[in-house]
Write a protein that holds these residues in place. Structure first.
Motif, short mmCIF file in Angstrom:
data_model
loop_
_atom_site.label_atom_id
_atom_site.label_comp_id
_atom_site.label_asym_id
_atom_site.label_seq_id
_atom_site.Cartn_x
_atom_site.Cartn_y
_atom_site.Cartn_z
N GLN A 10 0.83 -1.21 0.00
CA GLN A 10 0.00 0.00 0.00
C GLN A 10 0.86 1.26 0.00
O GLN A 10 0.54 2.24 -0.69
N GLU A 11 1.95 1.23 0.76
CA GLU A 11 2.85 2.40 0.76
C GLU A 11 3.53 2.57 -0.60
O GLU A 11 3.74 3.69 -1.06
N GLN A 12 3.88 1.45 -1.23
CA GLN A 12 4.48 1.52 -2.56
C GLN A 12 3.50 2.10 -3.57
O GLN A 12 3.89 2.81 -4.51
N ARG A 13 2.23 1.84 -3.37
CA ARG A 13 1.22 2.42 -4.26
C ARG A 13 1.17 3.94 -4.09
O ARG A 13 0.99 4.67 -5.07
N ARG A 14 1.35 4.43 -2.87
CA ARG A 14 1.41 5.88 -2.66
C ARG A 14 2.65 6.48 -3.32
O ARG A 14 2.61 7.59 -3.84
N VAL A 15 3.76 5.73 -3.27
CA VAL A 15 4.98 6.20 -3.92
C VAL A 15 4.75 6.33 -5.42
O VAL A 15 5.16 7.32 -6.05
N ARG A 32 1.92 6.83 -6.94
CA ARG A 32 0.97 7.92 -7.19
C ARG A 32 1.67 9.28 -7.14
O ARG A 32 1.24 10.23 -7.79
N SER A 33 2.76 9.36 -6.39
CA SER A 33 3.46 10.64 -6.27
C SER A 33 4.13 11.08 -7.56
O SER A 33 4.50 12.25 -7.69
N SER A 69 5.69 18.47 -6.55
CA SER A 69 6.71 18.35 -5.52
C SER A 69 7.26 19.73 -5.20
O SER A 69 7.32 20.61 -6.08
N GLN A 100 1.87 3.07 -11.44
CA GLN A 100 0.68 2.99 -10.59
C GLN A 100 -0.06 1.67 -10.80
O GLN A 100 -0.53 1.04 -9.83
N GLU A 129 -0.10 -4.83 -4.78
CA GLU A 129 -0.94 -4.87 -3.58
C GLU A 129 -1.94 -6.02 -3.65
O GLU A 129 -2.16 -6.76 -2.68
#
Length: 447
Positions: free
Chosen positions: A58-63, A65-66, A71, A130, A137
């Motif tokens: 899940q955290e990798q999915r946020r990465v 998405r960034s 930035s 993404q 996930e």
């Protein structure tokens, strides 16, 4: 006096609470099979570790998405010059026209701060990254489900094995009681001169041969309970008692191999994970290709800078400067690494396809083996049931004849051994049949 009584009362109360807590810790947990499965699903350490893998995905999915989000960065710099900064093009050259004129002026202390912002407009790596993170996930959740299915099967087999061991221990104790009774009768008859000494020795040997088996079964039950508590994630010192009993398996319709194969192919978590791995590696190809494309971003910056003497920045000027624009980054050459990454991604995608096809073929063999085991063990249970009943009837007849003085002690000993063997073979057949049913559920992907 009252104070001393209150202290004594408090001490007794604390001791009582301590003894109650110690007794509570030493209590035996009475657990049914469903309760054991439920506890294992909640507290098993392997499942907990697999749950952390889901959180990591899940955290990798946020990465990922960034890559499409803006930035911002804030930077600052301070520098102290031991000599005044140099500026060329201003000043004198002392009459030498080949030299570039320079001068020194400004402050020895310089400070600058900048706020930079970038917003990607076109990043070809964003969408594949993404999608890949979302598939990762999903694969983590599928792996968790696969481990849950395997854990449930392991818990059921262990629970069933302990029930069988308990029943075998009970049968061995019953056999021991019969042989001890036979030893007493032989000794009594020998003392009366109505039996031979060899009958007493044979009965004594039978008794002694059963004692190591009973000890072995007792230790095996202890080890089985320890394995069960480990699967449940409980303290290894916790004593447990199984409340379910071993029953004669009822007749059940054996499903067709084609039906089981279709159901397993659709529901097995490990097969789903292989399919997901193929999709993940397909996104890896797209991601590798995206690294060869340009990246377009909007950029902007606001900067403050100042120079001062003797670190007197409060009295110095702080002029600001800002800009906004677009930035394009186009990779031209990276030592053929992009081409190698694309080829690597294609090869891993091809590898995933081969592994999935091989898994489907292995599933066909596994399904046929499970169905064959289920049929064989069911027929063996029916046969051993008849053998057990026949052995019990034979033992009762020979025991009656022995009491009437018609049958010999050797015949009774042989009948008792045949009865015990038939009962143990029946237990083994029941265990194999129920274990085959558990394996069938695991093959189907059922918990």
């Amino acid at each position: 006096m009252i104070h001393e009584r209150s202290i004594a009362y408090s001490s007794l109360l604390a001791a009582a609470l301590f003894l109650y807590g110690a007794g509570a810790q030493g209590q035996t947990l009475r657990l049914s099979l469903q309760e054991v499965v439920s506890l294992a699903a909640k507290h098993n350490r392997t499942l907990k570790a697999s749950g952390i893998d889901i959180a990591v995905a899940q955290e990798q999915r946020r990465v990922a998405r960034s890559l499409s989000l803006p930035s911002a960065s804030l930077g600052a710099q301070y520098a102290h010059y031991f000599e005044l900064p140099v500026f060329f093009g201003i000043g004198e050259t002392n009459g030498d026209p080949d030299k570039v004129a320079y001068s020194r002026f400004g402050g020895r202390d310089q400070f600058s701060a900048a706020l930079s912002v970038a917003q990607p407009l076109y990043n070809p790596s964003a969408k594949p990254a993404q999608r890949e993170a979302a598939l990762q996930e999903k694969a983590s959740r599928t792996l968790y489900l696969d481990k849950t299915v395997d854990l449930t099967a392991a818990v059921k087999r262990t629970y069933l094995g302990i029930l069988v061991l308990n029943k075998r221990l009970q049968l061995q104790h019953e056999s021991l009681q019969r042989n001890e009774k036979a030893l007493q009768d032989a000794r009594s008859l020998l003392a009366q001169g109505r039996a031979l000494r060899v009958d007493t020795l044979r009965a004594y040997t039978s008794v002694k041969n059963l004692q190591p088996d009973i000890l072995k079964l007792t230790k095996a039950i202890e080890v089985g309970k320890l394995q069960l508590t480990t699967l449940m994630g409980l303290d290894s010192l916790q004593d447990i008692m199984l409340t379910d009993s071993l029953a004669h398996p009822a007749a059940a319709s054996i499903p067709a191999a084609a039906t089981v194969y279709t159901e397993a192919r659709a529901n097995r978590p490990d097969l789903q994970q292989l399919r997901l791995q193929q999709e993940i590696r397909e996104q890896g190809i797209a991601l590798a290709k995206a690294r060869r494309l340009p990246v377009v971003s909007l950029v902007g910056q606001y900067q403050l800078q100042s120079q001062a003497r003797s670190f007197r920045f409060f009295d110095a000027s702080w002029p600001g400067a800002s800009f906004a624009g677009a930035q394009v980054t186009l990779p031209l050459f990276s030592g053929s690494s992009n081409k190698a990454r694309i080829q690597q991604a294609r090869l891993t995608h091809e590898q995933a396809g081969i592994e999935l096809t091989d898994a489907y073929e292995q599933l066909r063999t596994e399904v046929r083996q499970v169905i064959a085991n289920l049929q064989e063990t069911f027929e063996r249970v029916q046969t051993q049931t008849q053998v057990k009943e026949t052995a019990k009837l034979s033992y009762d007849i020979i025991q009656y004849r022995y009491q009437k003085g018609v049958a010999s002690r050797l015949e009774l000993t042989d009948a008792e051994l045949a009865l015990t063997t038939a009962q143990l073979n029946y237990l083994e057949a029941v265990y194999d049949y129920l274990a085959a049913g558990i394996e069938l559920d695991r093959t189907r992907g059922k918990q």
